[in-house]
Design a protein around this motif. Structure first.
Motif, PDB file in Angstrom:
ATOM      1  N   ALA A 179       0.841  -1.200   0.000  1.00 61.44           N
ATOM      2  CA  ALA A 179       0.000   0.000   0.000  1.00 61.44           C
ATOM      3  C   ALA A 179       0.877   1.251   0.000  1.00 61.44           C
ATOM      4  O   ALA A 179       1.767   1.392   0.832  1.00 61.44           O
ATOM      5  CB  ALA A 179      -0.923  -0.011   1.197  1.00 61.44           C
ATOM      6  N   VAL A 180       0.607   2.144  -0.942  1.00 63.05           N
ATOM      7  CA  VAL A 180       1.363   3.388  -1.076  1.00 63.05           C
ATOM      8  C   VAL A 180       0.383   4.555  -1.065  1.00 63.05           C
ATOM      9  O   VAL A 180      -0.547   4.602  -1.886  1.00 63.05           O
ATOM     10  CB  VAL A 180       2.182   3.411  -2.388  1.00 63.05           C
ATOM     11  N   ALA A 181       0.567   5.481  -0.136  1.00 64.53           N
ATOM     12  CA  ALA A 181      -0.281   6.678  -0.091  1.00 64.53           C
ATOM     13  C   ALA A 181       0.213   7.666  -1.142  1.00 64.53           C
ATOM     14  O   ALA A 181       1.409   7.968  -1.225  1.00 64.53           O
ATOM     15  CB  ALA A 181      -0.226   7.311   1.292  1.00 64.53           C
ATOM     16  N   ILE A 182      -0.700   8.147  -1.946  1.00 66.02           N
ATOM     17  CA  ILE A 182      -0.376   9.145  -2.965  1.00 66.02           C
ATOM     18  C   ILE A 182      -1.385  10.280  -2.865  1.00 66.02           C
ATOM     19  O   ILE A 182      -2.448  10.110  -2.261  1.00 66.02           O
ATOM     20  CB  ILE A 182      -0.400   8.530  -4.381  1.00 66.02           C
ATOM     21  N   PRO A 183      -1.085  11.443  -3.424  1.00 68.07           N
ATOM     22  CA  PRO A 183      -2.049  12.547  -3.360  1.00 68.07           C
ATOM     23  C   PRO A 183      -3.406  12.134  -3.918  1.00 68.07           C
ATOM     24  O   PRO A 183      -3.514  11.659  -5.035  1.00 68.07           O
ATOM     25  CB  PRO A 183      -1.387  13.625  -4.226  1.00 68.07           C
ATOM     26  N   ILE A 236      -2.793   3.482  -3.550  1.00 69.16           N
ATOM     27  CA  ILE A 236      -2.627   2.479  -4.599  1.00 69.16           C
ATOM     28  C   ILE A 236      -1.721   1.388  -4.068  1.00 69.16           C
ATOM     29  O   ILE A 236      -0.908   1.622  -3.160  1.00 69.16           O
ATOM     30  CB  ILE A 236      -2.054   3.120  -5.884  1.00 69.16           C
ATOM     31  N   THR A 237      -1.869   0.195  -4.613  1.00 67.72           N
ATOM     32  CA  THR A 237      -1.127  -0.955  -4.098  1.00 67.72           C
ATOM     33  C   THR A 237      -0.371  -1.643  -5.227  1.00 67.72           C
ATOM     34  O   THR A 237      -0.858  -2.628  -5.801  1.00 67.72           O
ATOM     35  CB  THR A 237      -2.089  -1.955  -3.414  1.00 67.72           C
ATOM     36  N   GLU A 290      11.044   2.029  -6.398  1.00 69.34           N
ATOM     37  CA  GLU A 290      10.796   2.429  -7.788  1.00 69.34           C
ATOM     38  C   GLU A 290       9.306   2.459  -8.101  1.00 69.34           C
ATOM     39  O   GLU A 290       8.806   3.404  -8.714  1.00 69.34           O
ATOM     40  CB  GLU A 290      11.528   1.446  -8.714  1.00 69.34           C
ATOM     41  N   LEU A 291       8.568   1.448  -7.643  1.00 64.60           N
ATOM     42  CA  LEU A 291       7.125   1.401  -7.879  1.00 64.60           C
ATOM     43  C   LEU A 291       6.412   2.542  -7.163  1.00 64.60           C
ATOM     44  O   LEU A 291       5.509   3.183  -7.726  1.00 64.60           O
ATOM     45  CB  LEU A 291       6.555   0.064  -7.417  1.00 64.60           C
ATOM     46  N   ALA A 292       6.806   2.806  -5.922  1.00 65.17           N
ATOM     47  CA  ALA A 292       6.172   3.881  -5.153  1.00 65.17           C
ATOM     48  C   ALA A 292       6.424   5.232  -5.809  1.00 65.17           C
ATOM     49  O   ALA A 292       5.528   6.093  -5.850  1.00 65.17           O
ATOM     50  CB  ALA A 292       6.694   3.887  -3.723  1.00 65.17           C
ATOM     51  N   GLY A 293       7.638   5.427  -6.331  1.00 66.68           N
ATOM     52  CA  GLY A 293       7.946   6.692  -6.994  1.00 66.68           C
ATOM     53  C   GLY A 293       7.075   6.910  -8.221  1.00 66.68           C
ATOM     54  O   GLY A 293       6.531   8.004  -8.416  1.00 66.68           O
ATOM     55  N   ARG A 294       6.921   5.872  -9.030  1.00 62.92           N
ATOM     56  CA  ARG A 294       6.071   6.012 -10.221  1.00 62.92           C
ATOM     57  C   ARG A 294       4.600   6.080  -9.859  1.00 62.92           C
ATOM     58  O   ARG A 294       3.809   6.689 -10.577  1.00 62.92           O
ATOM     59  CB  ARG A 294       6.341   4.874 -11.199  1.00 62.92           C
ATOM     60  N   LEU A 309       2.077   4.291 -13.121  1.00 58.04           N
ATOM     61  CA  LEU A 309       2.015   2.834 -13.073  1.00 58.04           C
ATOM     62  C   LEU A 309       1.083   2.305 -14.167  1.00 58.04           C
ATOM     63  O   LEU A 309       0.053   2.896 -14.476  1.00 58.04           O
ATOM     64  CB  LEU A 309       1.510   2.357 -11.718  1.00 58.04           C
ATOM     65  N   LYS A 310       1.438   1.152 -14.726  1.00 57.51           N
ATOM     66  CA  LYS A 310       0.566   0.462 -15.663  1.00 57.51           C
ATOM     67  C   LYS A 310      -0.382  -0.447 -14.867  1.00 57.51           C
ATOM     68  O   LYS A 310      -0.023  -0.925 -13.792  1.00 57.51           O
ATOM     69  CB  LYS A 310       1.400  -0.375 -16.637  1.00 57.51           C
ATOM     70  N   PRO A 311      -1.578  -0.723 -15.392  1.00 58.27           N
ATOM     71  CA  PRO A 311      -2.513  -1.582 -14.655  1.00 58.27           C
ATOM     72  C   PRO A 311      -1.913  -2.916 -14.229  1.00 58.27           C
ATOM     73  O   PRO A 311      -2.202  -3.407 -13.132  1.00 58.27           O
ATOM     74  CB  PRO A 311      -3.660  -1.772 -15.650  1.00 58.27           C
ATOM     75  N   VAL A 312      -1.068  -3.522 -15.066  1.00 54.19           N
ATOM     76  CA  VAL A 312      -0.473  -4.814 -14.728  1.00 54.19           C
ATOM     77  C   VAL A 312       0.403  -4.719 -13.488  1.00 54.19           C
ATOM     78  O   VAL A 312       0.678  -5.730 -12.838  1.00 54.19           O
ATOM     79  CB  VAL A 312       0.343  -5.354 -15.916  1.00 54.19           C
TER      80      VAL A 312
END
Length: 317
Positions: free
Chosen positions: A186-190, A194-195, A215-219, A225-228
């Motif tokens: 789980a990543v908090a974004i503005p 998103i997970t 890297e995933l959290a940054g993108r 991020l892509k849906p996949v």
């Protein structure tokens, strides 16, 4: 024979107790039968005659779909507040999607929760030593810097391999038993949450998991991020320990079957060898989809996770 009573307006049907029982067993509507007993009373032979004659059974009442609870409308909610006392911020597409998915999850997935405390002093020492061994790059930054969360993701991935019956996804037709441990983080974004998924987390080193999560959290924060990269997975980790939260329960993100909610590691009094001692304790709560993971299986998964966290050298095996 049917008689309409003045108080209810419903037809009163005269039938013997045996006739009523036989009609119920045959699925017949007594109101459709003509009685041959005294004063038109429906008796046993009337029911048997109707059954032999192929009288249509009473149709079963239509099943009404279960309606999902709906939130109060915006207009209803606004009535509780003065017009100038708030600012109205419209939902973006992400917030709408999060609200829809989590509402569907809590209404359609039968959640239950299991809690356990983990002693993490050995883990903290291992992490400190591992990070201290990181060489410096030319610009002075370290080659790696792992977080406690990286070890938690690795431990959950390995626990699912040790308890493969919990590494599953429920479908109405079958249980999908997965080979890999794909773990969401789980990543908090503005504007929302998103997970992203760490695929094959059981086969990656803690350092690889750390680099991938970063890297995933940054993108994710850049909404690139892509849906996949955030769809699917079998379980997830939601860590609020950095905010000082001691314990909480998380909502499962379908099609995943579990999610591990992680609280803050803090010094607590414990008993060791019959004497009081201070240890760093981290409380975790496992939310389970009861269709896929029952209580005993969830407890087995948590026990495997606890063993890995408390003996963290196994994470490097």
């Amino acid at each position: 024979m049917a008689l309409v009573t003045p108080d209810s307006g419903a037809p009163r049907i005269f039938a013997s107790p045996l006739a009523r029982r036989l009609a119920k067993e045959a699925g017949l509507d007594l109101a459709s039968l003509t009685g041959s007993g005294p004063h038109g009373r429906i008796i046993e032979r009337d029911v048997k005659s109707a059954v032999a004659g192929g009288v249509t059974k009473k149709p079963a009442p239509a099943q009404k779909p279960v309606a999902l609870a709906e939130a109060p409308s915006a207009a209803t909610t606004r009535k509780f507040y003065e017009i100038d006392s708030y600012e109205e911020v419209p939902h973006d597409s992400m917030r709408k999607a999060i609200a829809r998915r989590l509402t569907e999850s809590i209404q359609t997935v039968p959640h239950f929760y299991l809690n356990i405390d983990c002693e993490i002093d050995a883990l903290l020492k291992l992490r400190e030593d591992f990070n201290a061994a990181a060489p410096k790059r030319a610009d002075g930054t370290l080659e790696w810097k792992t977080s406690v969360n990286d070890y938690i993701v690795k431990a959950l991935a390995l626990a699912l391999q040790r308890v493969p019956e919990a590494n599953v996804t429920f479908t109405p037709e079958a249980m999908l038993k997965h080979k890999a441990s794909d773990i969401g983080v789980a990543v908090a974004i503005p504007g929302g949450l998103i997970t992203p998924i760490v695929r094959n987390a059981q086969a990656k080193t803690v350092r690889e998991i750390s680099d991938e999560i970063r890297e995933l959290a940054g993108r994710a924060r850049e909404r690139k991020l892509k849906p996949v990269e955030y769809e699917g997975g079998v379980s997830a980790v939601s860590n609020l320990g950095m905010y000082g939260i001691k314990s909480f329960s998380a909502v499962i993100n379908p099609p995943q079957s579990t999610i591990l909610a992680v609280g803050k590691g803090e010094p607590r009094m414990v008993v060791k060898n019959g004497a009081p001692a201070v240890a760093t304790i981290m409380s975790v709560t496992l939310s389970c989809d009861h269709r896929a993971v029952d209580g005993a299986l969830g407890a087995e998964l948590l026990a495997a996770f606890k063993a890995l966290i408390e003996q963290p050298m196994a994470l490097f095996a």
